[in-house]
Design an enzyme around this catalytic site. Sequence first.
Site, mmCIF file in Angstrom:
data_model
loop_
_atom_site.group_PDB
_atom_site.id
_atom_site.type_symbol
_atom_site.label_atom_id
_atom_site.label_comp_id
_atom_site.label_asym_id
_atom_site.label_seq_id
_atom_site.Cartn_x
_atom_site.Cartn_y
_atom_site.Cartn_z
ATOM 1 N N ASP A 27 17.185 9.545 -8.426
ATOM 2 C CA ASP A 27 18.630 9.732 -8.335
ATOM 3 C C ASP A 27 19.155 9.665 -6.912
ATOM 4 O OD1 ASP A 27 18.856 10.003 -11.088
ATOM 5 O OD2 ASP A 27 18.649 12.186 -11.042
ATOM 6 N N HIS A 43 0.814 -1.214 0.000
ATOM 7 C CA HIS A 43 0.000 0.000 0.000
ATOM 8 C C HIS A 43 0.850 1.267 0.000
ATOM 9 C CE1 HIS A 43 -3.213 2.666 1.896
ATOM 10 N NE2 HIS A 43 -3.834 2.124 0.880
ATOM 11 N N ASP A 89 1.188 19.026 18.861
ATOM 12 C CA ASP A 89 1.821 20.231 19.397
ATOM 13 C C ASP A 89 2.358 21.098 18.256
ATOM 14 O OD1 ASP A 89 1.082 19.577 21.942
ATOM 15 O OD2 ASP A 89 2.988 18.651 22.479
ATOM 16 N N LYS A 127 -3.844 10.832 5.028
ATOM 17 C CA LYS A 127 -3.357 10.118 6.210
ATOM 18 C C LYS A 127 -2.275 10.995 6.843
ATOM 19 C CE LYS A 127 -4.047 6.896 2.664
ATOM 20 N NZ LYS A 127 -5.456 6.710 2.780
ATOM 21 N N LYS A 143 3.258 4.427 -1.181
ATOM 22 C CA LYS A 143 3.370 5.319 -2.331
ATOM 23 C C LYS A 143 4.689 6.084 -2.179
ATOM 24 C CE LYS A 143 -1.309 4.791 -1.795
ATOM 25 N NZ LYS A 143 -1.987 4.261 -0.585
ATOM 26 N N HIS A 185 -9.079 11.248 1.613
ATOM 27 C CA HIS A 185 -8.171 10.119 1.430
ATOM 28 C C HIS A 185 -6.852 10.329 2.162
ATOM 29 C CE1 HIS A 185 -5.687 7.200 -0.998
ATOM 30 N NE2 HIS A 185 -6.786 6.505 -0.832
#
Length: 425
Positions: free
Chosen positions: A125, A118, A305, A300, A120, A298
């Site tokens: 380089d 899952h 603080d 996350k 991404k 969508h």
Amino acid sequence: MSSRNNNNHWTGGNRIELLENGEQFFPRVFDAIRKARREVIAETFILFEDKVGLQLHAAMREAAQRGVKIDLMIDGFGSPDLSREFIEGLTSAGVKVRVFDPGQRFMGQRLNVFRRMHRKIVVVDGERAFVGGINYSADHLLDFGPKAKQDYAVELAGPIVGEIHQFVLRAIALGGKGASWFRRRLKLAPPVNQVRAGEADAMFVTRDNRRHTNDIERQYRAAIRAARKRIVIANAYFFPGYLLIKELRRAARRGVDVRLVLQGEPDMPIVKTAASMLYHHLLHAGVRIYEYCDRPLHGKVALMDDRWSTVGSSNLDPLSLSLNLEANVIVRDAAFNQVLWERMDRLMQHSCKQVEAADLASEWSGWRLVRSFFVFHILRWYPALLGRLPRHAPRLTPAEATDLASRRGSGRSDPAGGATRTEAA
């Protein structure tokens, strides 16, 4: 219990920029690929053959044709329906396309639906990296319409990129056919970027099903325990374990301003249903809940603080916390924290409905007690129960060796318009 993750340490001297939605993310990634000099390694859960996927396809072909080494890993569940022409257009230019756990099918349906790749991630380089929750599909663009997704990623430069680079190289090797290729690859591609690029401290934290089964969740819980002023968590799929819920309630009761930004217009109705089962527990402890109502959320992301923040692929639900392979970047930097706070505050002020205890008062109190009993025990035991599911060794298979390149069913991709499948993350 998880052993110590070698990546769970702070690395200083980084520049980190927040990217919101596909409008900011895709141009930056495609430009980095087009300007690559040596190597591009990319991992994604979903790649659709729509206008976004075709732009990625073109950028990778162009780079590969001028000699850049490109390795693209896609998940067998998330990206099952790419055409033969799409795959061969990449491989004929020299792009290595690998499928994580292509899986077996029965009557057209994949059987091993759990333990998905899952993450991404893109590393260019060994000097620039991108980590977040944005897939390569048109539903991450606002012009997709009411179902366009609200999401986030980060672009990174600095020493942390070297750690992410080594991680993706290991991921390729460990899913392949032996470690000798990996050792040769490391000699050709040692850590490139050790030069300071900014002032931010960063930590790259991953989750797998062997050594690092709960590293991301433990970082969340530790940050919640340490919070003294504010906690903001925006998460698309929210049904965490008992320990994380307990830490949120304790934080609110000791006076921390705890806010959750959850889905109000979910891409899957069960998402809102599951999260809402926790509302009574959280509101009663003083947690403030906001439902994002513009379109499906969508993201996350979270902040604690004035310095701690995280952006990544991990939801706070059973799949991400107990089954999927995930990757988050944790940032310790006041400037980045302030940028993320301003984005979250804007969402809460202009795009969310705050859930009040009175909104839930119409529910029959007896039913709430029964439901609370079962929810409590599900939250308490599900991480251990899910962990007992088979831990098959992940396989990376060349795309041309799978049935992926000959299959276009299920209505999962639409070259003319956009993705029609939602991410069950």
